[in-house]
Design an enzyme around this catalytic site. Structure first.
Site, mmCIF file in Angstrom:
data_model
loop_
_atom_site.group_PDB
_atom_site.id
_atom_site.type_symbol
_atom_site.label_atom_id
_atom_site.label_comp_id
_atom_site.label_asym_id
_atom_site.label_seq_id
_atom_site.Cartn_x
_atom_site.Cartn_y
_atom_site.Cartn_z
ATOM 1 N N ASP A 11 0.848 -1.188 0.000
ATOM 2 C CA ASP A 11 0.000 0.000 0.000
ATOM 3 C C ASP A 11 0.889 1.245 0.000
ATOM 4 O O ASP A 11 2.034 1.194 0.443
ATOM 5 C CB ASP A 11 -0.891 -0.059 1.256
ATOM 6 C CG ASP A 11 -1.616 1.231 1.512
ATOM 7 O OD1 ASP A 11 -2.307 1.705 0.596
ATOM 8 O OD2 ASP A 11 -1.487 1.770 2.633
ATOM 9 N N ASP A 13 -0.095 5.031 0.901
ATOM 10 C CA ASP A 13 -0.233 6.009 1.992
ATOM 11 C C ASP A 13 -0.304 5.320 3.347
ATOM 12 O O ASP A 13 -1.159 4.475 3.590
ATOM 13 C CB ASP A 13 -1.489 6.860 1.774
ATOM 14 C CG ASP A 13 -1.460 7.596 0.446
ATOM 15 O OD1 ASP A 13 -0.503 8.359 0.221
ATOM 16 O OD2 ASP A 13 -2.367 7.380 -0.378
HETATM 17 MG MG LIG Z 1 -2.897 3.182 3.444
#
Ligand SMILES: [Mg+2]
Ligand SMILES: [Zn+2]
Length: 180
Positions: A11, A13
């Site tokens: 992922d 962020d």
């Molecule tokens: Mg995230």
């Protein structure tokens, strides 16, 4: 012997870079401590590095895909300075009401990556700071890793039951997994 390779789905962020609410400014891209090194270790261990990111800010009209591309170019440059490169990046630009098949926890981005790069999803890892990341892992039979950076610490109570491993950050998670 299978020619399919395992992937490390990461992922963006809150997992690879510091969580900034709806980041659209490339100047705001900040790698989390040890994240680049962790990616390099995963690559050395044979994992294809695939970033998978939900960017509903596009659907919400906060920014466009060109802005996302500028953020990713900055991220790529920061990683290159640390001597590592992502093999692929997949972005879901949709919102929760768009009925797409790619917004995590739906598996569309991982399935596309598997087709594009010949991946063995069952031997793959998914790293994220939200339950949606772990749901993606569950949907494709991959190992689900929750990191406590980003939203992770706040989501731990609800997300941890979906996780195979919970770690303080990506670096700690990778140390644990590659030692095992
Ligand atoms: Mg995230
Ligand atoms: Zn989507």
């Amino acid at each position: 012997m299978s020619a399919l390779r395992p992937a490390a789905f990461v992922d963006r962020d809150g997992t690879l870079i510091v969580e900034k609410n709806y980041l659209a400014d490339p100047a705001g891209v900040e790698l989390l401590p040890g994240a680049a090194e962790a990616l390099a270790a995963l690559k050395r261990a044979g994992y294809v590095l695939v970033m998978v990111t939900n960017q509903s800010g596009v659907a919400r009209g906060y920014f466009d895909m060109e802005a996302v591309a500028r953020v990713h170019a900055r991220l790529d440059a920061l990683l290159a300075a640390e001597g590592v490169a992502l093999d692929a990046t997949y972005t879901c630009p949709h919102g929760p009401d768009d009925a797409c098949d790619c917004r995590k926890p739906l598996p569309g981005m991982a399935l596309a990556a598997a087709r594009d790069h010949g991946l063995d999803l069952g031997r793959s890892l998914v790293f994220g700071d939200k339950a949606a990341d772990l749901g993606l892992a569950r949907a494709v039979g991959a190992t689900a890793v929750l990191v406590r950076t980003g939203h992770g610490a706040r989501e731990e109570a609800t997300a941890a039951p979906l996780a195979d491993l919970v770690a303080d950050d990506l670096a700690a998670a990778v140390r644990t997994l590659l030692k095992a």
